[in-house]
Design a protein around this motif. Structure first.
Motif, PDB file in Angstrom:
ATOM      1  N   LEU B  35       0.828  -1.201   0.000  1.00 14.98           N
ATOM      2  CA  LEU B  35       0.000   0.000   0.000  1.00 14.98           C
ATOM      3  C   LEU B  35       0.863   1.252   0.000  1.00 14.98           C
ATOM      4  CD1 LEU B  35      -2.479  -1.436   2.604  1.00 14.98           C
ATOM      5  CD2 LEU B  35      -3.088  -0.817   0.252  1.00 14.98           C
ATOM      6  N   VAL B  36       0.372   2.265  -0.696  1.00 15.06           N
ATOM      7  CA  VAL B  36       1.042   3.560  -0.707  1.00 15.06           C
ATOM      8  C   VAL B  36       0.353   4.431   0.338  1.00 15.06           C
ATOM      9  CG1 VAL B  36       1.592   5.603  -2.078  1.00 15.06           C
ATOM     10  CG2 VAL B  36       1.561   3.335  -3.162  1.00 15.06           C
ATOM     11  N   ARG B  37       1.140   4.968   1.259  1.00 19.24           N
ATOM     12  CA  ARG B  37       0.581   5.782   2.345  1.00 19.24           C
ATOM     13  C   ARG B  37       1.315   7.109   2.406  1.00 19.24           C
ATOM     14  NH1 ARG B  37      -2.084   2.095   6.046  1.00 19.24           N
ATOM     15  NH2 ARG B  37      -1.649  -0.073   5.492  1.00 19.24           N
ATOM     16  N   TRP B  63      -2.984   0.754  -8.599  1.00 19.62           N
ATOM     17  CA  TRP B  63      -4.332   1.311  -8.600  1.00 19.62           C
ATOM     18  C   TRP B  63      -4.482   2.406  -7.553  1.00 19.62           C
ATOM     19  CZ3 TRP B  63      -6.064  -4.401  -8.434  1.00 19.62           C
ATOM     20  CH2 TRP B  63      -6.158  -4.902  -9.740  1.00 19.62           C
ATOM     21  N   THR B  64      -5.193   3.443  -7.943  1.00 16.48           N
ATOM     22  CA  THR B  64      -5.555   4.503  -6.997  1.00 16.48           C
ATOM     23  C   THR B  64      -7.042   4.356  -6.653  1.00 16.48           C
ATOM     24  OG1 THR B  64      -6.281   6.035  -8.707  1.00 16.48           O
ATOM     25  CG2 THR B  64      -3.924   6.031  -8.162  1.00 16.48           C
ATOM     26  N   GLY B  65      -7.525   5.235  -5.808  1.00 24.44           N
ATOM     27  CA  GLY B  65      -8.944   5.215  -5.458  1.00 24.44           C
ATOM     28  C   GLY B  65      -9.832   5.348  -6.682  1.00 24.44           C
ATOM     29  N   ALA B  66      -9.378   6.164  -7.635  1.00 24.27           N
ATOM     30  CA  ALA B  66     -10.173   6.369  -8.856  1.00 24.27           C
ATOM     31  C   ALA B  66     -10.322   5.056  -9.633  1.00 24.27           C
ATOM     32  CB  ALA B  66      -9.510   7.438  -9.728  1.00 24.27           C
ATOM     33  N   LEU B  88      -9.580   2.563  -0.627  1.00 23.13           N
ATOM     34  CA  LEU B  88      -8.489   3.527  -0.802  1.00 23.13           C
ATOM     35  C   LEU B  88      -9.070   4.931  -0.685  1.00 23.13           C
ATOM     36  CD1 LEU B  88      -6.555   2.021  -3.888  1.00 23.13           C
ATOM     37  CD2 LEU B  88      -5.833   1.941  -1.491  1.00 23.13           C
ATOM     38  N   ALA B  89      -8.289   5.843  -0.128  1.00 16.26           N
ATOM     39  CA  ALA B  89      -8.771   7.215   0.018  1.00 16.26           C
ATOM     40  C   ALA B  89      -8.894   7.867  -1.357  1.00 16.26           C
ATOM     41  CB  ALA B  89      -7.816   8.012   0.881  1.00 16.26           C
ATOM     42  N   VAL B  90      -9.942   8.648  -1.529  1.00 12.90           N
ATOM     43  CA  VAL B  90     -10.129   9.435  -2.741  1.00 12.90           C
ATOM     44  C   VAL B  90     -10.176  10.904  -2.327  1.00 12.90           C
ATOM     45  CG1 VAL B  90     -11.628   9.894  -4.727  1.00 12.90           C
ATOM     46  CG2 VAL B  90     -11.456   7.576  -3.809  1.00 12.90           C
ATOM     47  N   ASP B  91      -9.473  11.753  -3.018  1.00 14.65           N
ATOM     48  CA  ASP B  91      -9.453  13.207  -2.796  1.00 14.65           C
ATOM     49  C   ASP B  91      -8.745  13.619  -1.495  1.00 14.65           C
ATOM     50  OD1 ASP B  91     -10.840  13.438  -5.157  1.00 14.65           O
ATOM     51  OD2 ASP B  91     -12.802  13.498  -4.172  1.00 14.65           O
ATOM     52  N   PRO B  99      -4.281   4.513   3.337  1.00 14.77           N
ATOM     53  CA  PRO B  99      -3.776   4.111   2.020  1.00 14.77           C
ATOM     54  C   PRO B  99      -4.444   4.885   0.886  1.00 14.77           C
ATOM     55  CG  PRO B  99      -5.063   2.333   3.040  1.00 14.77           C
ATOM     56  CD  PRO B  99      -4.944   3.418   4.056  1.00 14.77           C
ATOM     57  N   VAL B 100      -3.610   5.300  -0.096  1.00 13.42           N
ATOM     58  CA  VAL B 100      -4.116   6.063  -1.238  1.00 13.42           C
ATOM     59  C   VAL B 100      -3.933   5.309  -2.556  1.00 13.42           C
ATOM     60  CG1 VAL B 100      -3.741   8.278  -0.109  1.00 13.42           C
ATOM     61  CG2 VAL B 100      -1.935   7.329  -1.562  1.00 13.42           C
ATOM     62  N   ALA B 101      -3.092   4.267  -2.545  1.00  8.55           N
ATOM     63  CA  ALA B 101      -2.885   3.476  -3.764  1.00  8.55           C
ATOM     64  C   ALA B 101      -2.348   2.112  -3.358  1.00  8.55           C
ATOM     65  CB  ALA B 101      -1.903   4.181  -4.701  1.00  8.55           C
ATOM     66  N   VAL B 102      -2.423   1.164  -4.300  1.00  8.15           N
ATOM     67  CA  VAL B 102      -1.874  -0.169  -4.042  1.00  8.15           C
ATOM     68  C   VAL B 102      -1.049  -0.594  -5.253  1.00  8.15           C
ATOM     69  CG1 VAL B 102      -3.899  -1.388  -4.971  1.00  8.15           C
ATOM     70  CG2 VAL B 102      -2.410  -2.544  -3.311  1.00  8.15           C
ATOM     71  N   VAL B 103       0.034  -1.279  -4.957  1.00  4.98           N
ATOM     72  CA  VAL B 103       0.847  -1.878  -6.012  1.00  4.98           C
ATOM     73  C   VAL B 103       0.730  -3.382  -5.875  1.00  4.98           C
ATOM     74  CG1 VAL B 103       3.183  -2.201  -6.918  1.00  4.98           C
ATOM     75  CG2 VAL B 103       2.475   0.048  -6.042  1.00  4.98           C
ATOM     76  N   LEU B 104       0.455  -4.069  -6.991  1.00  5.08           N
ATOM     77  CA  LEU B 104       0.428  -5.530  -6.996  1.00  5.08           C
ATOM     78  C   LEU B 104       1.578  -6.036  -7.858  1.00  5.08           C
ATOM     79  CD1 LEU B 104      -3.394  -6.278  -7.469  1.00  5.08           C
ATOM     80  CD2 LEU B 104      -2.099  -6.077  -5.339  1.00  5.08           C
TER      81      LEU B 104
END
Lengths: 157, 746
Positions: B35-37, B63-66, B88-91, B99-104
């Motif tokens: 997770l990106v924090r 992936w981001t919240g969008a 994931l947080a948006v805005d 967390p604002v994004a995830v990397v797989l």
């Protein structure tokens, strides 16, 4: 020192392994490359002791040990301890209920193994010093001390 | 991965490093997530640059919240009560580390390395981490998710009142007024939280470090808008939890990402991420307690603000439940308690051993030292004079006092030699603690016995170190007349276990224990039918005794019974047992507590006045367990709980700046007790009056260790230094400062 090399050999639990990855920690090699998941992890900063293994008989936290620097040493993990039947330490842990969740237990047992192998001092203070780098969040340490002190007392006789 | 364990094997696997914890499970063909924090508490997300990470080795997706919104057509949200927490947080982010994004990626290392390459542009927003600043701040959730009639950032407010506090205050001889604080805390299970989700054609299967697999199943079904029948959740034996892994945290994220990827996804948090994910609320409490000339409590007025973090999680239960018993075990003719759960821009807080009660225990118990001094009385006698006797009513619609609570205090006082000679520089004190159990819940258990006498029980209870496997195996063996080693438990898997509400609140020995006893009685009933039909038609009862069955004139083993039954039983007999605690529409929490967890803790300590360092010589802990079924584990749970309480009393606090950014999210800077922090000696005792609702009269225990130790330490410190610190933890800095202030006054 062969820290810059991409491939090297490690002796783990009496077996030689071909390892890749350059500057990898011993923790990553054990868990991710060799599948020896008995070595646990938490802080990855050398504080919690969950990843304690033996390097030439001395307790070492695998998260801070660079694997390439350990070529030529003998590494022992929880899987290499009493492979066929539990050791005295492991038996005492079970008999004294010296574990609850059991997550810190492998690291705790490796630290205790080093103490028994190397330390002439069998005092309660020496025991606590040997385990002071291993966090347990469940037991309050009372049963762990009880398990090991009884073993130390027996050996001292 | 193994699916079951016996009493011995569950221990042996752990000492040999063969116990599979979640992180140890390989996921062939699966992806590893990181997770990106943000390193900010509250922030507006301006941009997220993912391409560099996407180009990194082994990366399958960023992936981001969008992206999550695009896949689901909405943001999936989760939570045990309010479904308010986004995957994931948006805005905007609302707490440090959200967390604002995830990397797989193919490996965990690749995912972690790539996650550092996601560049997020942010604008820092002002945050709040105290009651005053949260009430004055702008709303954390817009549109507001809580009752609009409540003040800004108040999630909920609960009031319990009786008698006439105003009149009582007028007629009181003394009124003791104090403010108490307890800081944010981290559970610090040594195993970090994690989850693995497997999207399948028929079912979504999720393995997780989670105490309540059936709660996670419900939340996943609601979040993903699919039937619970299509979701399987397995709780993998946890490396400690203490409440932190109770309600859904990582499972919903892994399930959402696996649904998007169409492949299994494994997500294991780092130790730092655990600080952002599992926290205990902080509390600010003002309390006025009246006493008459004879030392009787006349009233309590309590205002308790709980700082619960950025999302609701289970906080409304933590606050409403602990506030109901805010007056503790003491007779209180008039009471006015108001408790609020207040959003702060800090990680969402969740259940933590004690479930809110320790904050209020600290406050209530803290009133006696000053009251005793002003009345010229002994604080222990003052407690005993006011404590309710067994059978006395507690609060409206609630279970009456179910134990001899005064006796617990007396036992602890005797063991710590409270009335004994006290050397200079030594402080001793005893405090009482109690909490109620989660009401109106149900447990079911499936017990199968095979023709060779082997027993397998499937229960929703999860194993986190509390000893469910060992204790239940012992209980079943006694009920069925078999050897303990012939019993195995399959725990925490919704695919094979019948419904169980949750593994929390020290409820499982009572609820699941009774369900198992019920299931075993069902099997004995089946045995009786067979014997009546085939051997002794006058047999009245099947008795399990000394590893044999005695049924009328028939004696033998279960294998013998299978022979007797022939094809009527085939090769297996199965029984479903059940137990539910009562509901009540009049009770503010939905039902009366099945039992109270009641403890008394005594401490003897000394203080280095030049540094403020506290050394604990002795700890004494007495628990009303009703009946103990597994003495070594029960003792160990209390010893561990008390030492955790020592950590929370003296060193453990998640420190935040004024915006709510965490200053010490690491084991280097957040100090839990090590072996060097053990007390000189530790004594754990149990009161066993057989008066609980569980098997053999058992009550729940195991949370109790943390309830009263902080209050006892605080009073013992005052007894030997004269310095009183009402804010926990009493760190060396706080104590040293108070000692200096007192010296300056002299």
């Amino acid at each position: 020192m062969t820290a810059s090399s991409e491939a090297f050999e490690l002796e783990v639990n009496g077996e030689r392994h071909h390892v890749v990855g350059g500057l990898v920690t011993l923790l990553e090699v054990l868990r991710d490359q060799l599948g020896l998941t008995g070595t646990k992890f938490n802080c990855e900063q050398g504080e919690c002791g969950a990843c304690t293994v033996l390097v030439d008989g001395q307790a070492v936290v695998a998260c801070l040990a660079l694997a390439p620097a350990l070529t030529g040493t003998a590494i022992m993990t929880i899987e290499g301890i009493g492979p066929r039947s539990p050791t005295d330490i492991q038996r005492r842990f079970m008999d004294c209920d010296a574990l609850q969740c059991g997550y810190c237990t492998p690291g705790m047992i490796m630290s205790a193994q080093a103490l028994l192998a190397w330390d002439e001092d069998r005092s309660p203070a020496a025991l606590k010093a040997a385990l002071s780098g291993n966090y347990c969040r469940c037991t309050g340490y009372e049963t762990i001390v009880e398990a090991l002190q009884s073993l130390l007392d027996r050996e001292a006789e | 991965m193994r699916s079951r364990a016996g009493p011995r094997s569950s221990l042996e696997r752990r000492v040999r490093g063969e116990q599979d914890f979640l992180a140890d499970i390989e996921v062939p063909g699966g992806l590893h997530g990181a997770l990106v924090r943000l390193d900010e508490a509250r922030a507006r997300i301006v941009s997220i640059e993912t391409q560099v990470a996407l180009d990194a080795p082994g990366v399958a997706a960023v992936w981001t919240g969008a992206d999550v919104v695009e896949f689901f057509g909405r943001m999936p949200r989760f939570g045990p009560i309010d479904m308010d927490q986004p995957v994931l947080a948006v805005d905007t982010t609302r707490y440090h580390g959200e967390p604002v994004a995830v990397v797989l990626a193919d490996t965990a290392r690749q995912a972690r390395d790539a996650a550092r390459r996601v560049a997020v542009g942010v604008v820092r927003l002002p945050g709040f981490a105290t009651a005053a600043s949260a009430l004055a701040g702008d709303p954390l959730h817009q549109p507001r998710t809580s009752d609009p009639a409540l003040p800004t950032n108040v999630l909920g407010e609960w009031s319990y009142a009786w008698g006439n506090v105003g009149d009582a205050e007028q007629s009181s001889a003394i009124v003791v007024e104090n403010e108490y604080k307890t800081g944010f805390a981290h559970h610090f299970a040594i195993e970090t939280p994690g989850a693995i989700a497997y999207p399948g054609p028929d079912t979504l299967r999720v393995l997780s470090t989670v105490q309540h697999p059936f709660v996670l199943r419900r939340v996943l079904a609601d979040m993903l808008q699919r039937s619970e029948a299509s979701i399987e959740v397995r709780s993998v034996d946890m490396g400690g939890s203490f409440g932190g892994k109770g309600y859904p945290k990582v499972g919903p994220l892994a399930a959402a990402f696996a649904s998007m990827a169409g492949r299994p996804v494994k997500l294991v948090l780092t130790s730092e991420e655990a600080f952002f994910t599992t926290q205990r609320e902080a509390a600010e409490i003002s309390i006025s307690t009246g006493f008459d000339h004879d030392g009787n409590i006349t009233f309590q007025r309590i205002e308790a603000d709980f700082l619960v973090g950025a999302y609701a999680d289970i906080s409304s239960r933590v606050v409403s439940k602990s506030a109901l018993h805010a007056t503790g075990p003491y007779r209180t003719p008039a009471n006015d308690v108001r408790a609020r759960a207040i959003y702060t821009s800090t990680p969402p807080t969740t259940a933590f051993r004690g479930f809110g009660a320790p904050h209020l225990v600290n406050a209530i118990e803290g009133q006696f030292a000053e009251a005793a001094r002003r009345l010229g009385r002994d604080p222990m006698q003052l407690r005993l004079q006011n404590i309710k006797a067994k059978g006395e009513p507690t609060v409206d619609h609630e279970t009456a006092v179910d134990g001899d609570w005064g006796e617990l205090i007396k036992l602890a006082a005797k063991e710590i030699e409270l009335d004994g000679e006290r050397p200079a520089g030594v402080g001793r004190a005893v405090a009482f603690g109690m909490k109620s159990c989660v009401p109106a819940t149900v447990s079911n258990a499936l017990v199968r016995i095979h023709r060779d006498g082997m027993v397998v029980a499937s229960v929703g209870t999860s194993e986190m170190g509390q000893g469910a496997i060992v204790t239940f195996a012992r209980l079943i063996a006694a009920e069925l007349g078999v050897e303990e080693q012939d019993v195995e438990l399959a725990v925490g898997d919704t695919a094979i276990a019948p419904f169980d509400a949750l593994t929390a609140s020290s409820r499982s020995l009572v609820h699941m224990g009774n369900a198992l006893v019920d299931a075993c009685a069902g099997l004995r009933g089946r045995a009786l039918e067979i014997v009546r039909g085939c051997s002794d038609r006058d047999a009245e009862e099947a008795v399990a005794q000394a590893r044999r069955l005695t049924i009328g004139s028939w004696r033998g083993s279960w294998s013998d019974l299978f022979e007797l039954a022939g094809t009527r039983w085939g090769t297996e007999v199965t029984s479903l047992g059940s137990f539910g605690s009562p509901q009540s529409p009049d009770h503010p929490l939905g039902g009366p507590t099945p039992f109270f967890e009641a403890v008394a803790t005594g401490v003897e300590l000394s203080v280095d006045v030049t540094t403020g360092l506290v050394t604990i010589a002795k700890l004494v802990h007495v628990t009303d367990a009703g009946k103990v079924h597994n003495l070594p584990r029960a003792t160990g749970l209390d010893e561990g709980g008390v030492l955790m309480g020592v950590g929370l009393a003296l060193s453990e606090e998640v420190l935040v700046n004024e915006d709510g950014r965490i200053l010490n999210p690491s084991s280097l800077d957040y100090r839990i007790p090590s072996i060097d922090d053990m007390p000189g000696s530790s004594v754990s005792r149990f009161q066993e009056n057989g008066d609980g609702p569980g098997p053999g009269g058992a009550k729940g225990m195991a949370e109790g260790g943390v309830l009263a130790v902080g209050a006892a330490i605080r009073d013992a410190i005052e007894a030997c230094t004269g310095a009183r610190v009402n804010a926990l933890p009493i760190t060396p800095e706080r104590l040293w400062t108070q000692i200096r202030l007192n010296q300056n006054e002299d």
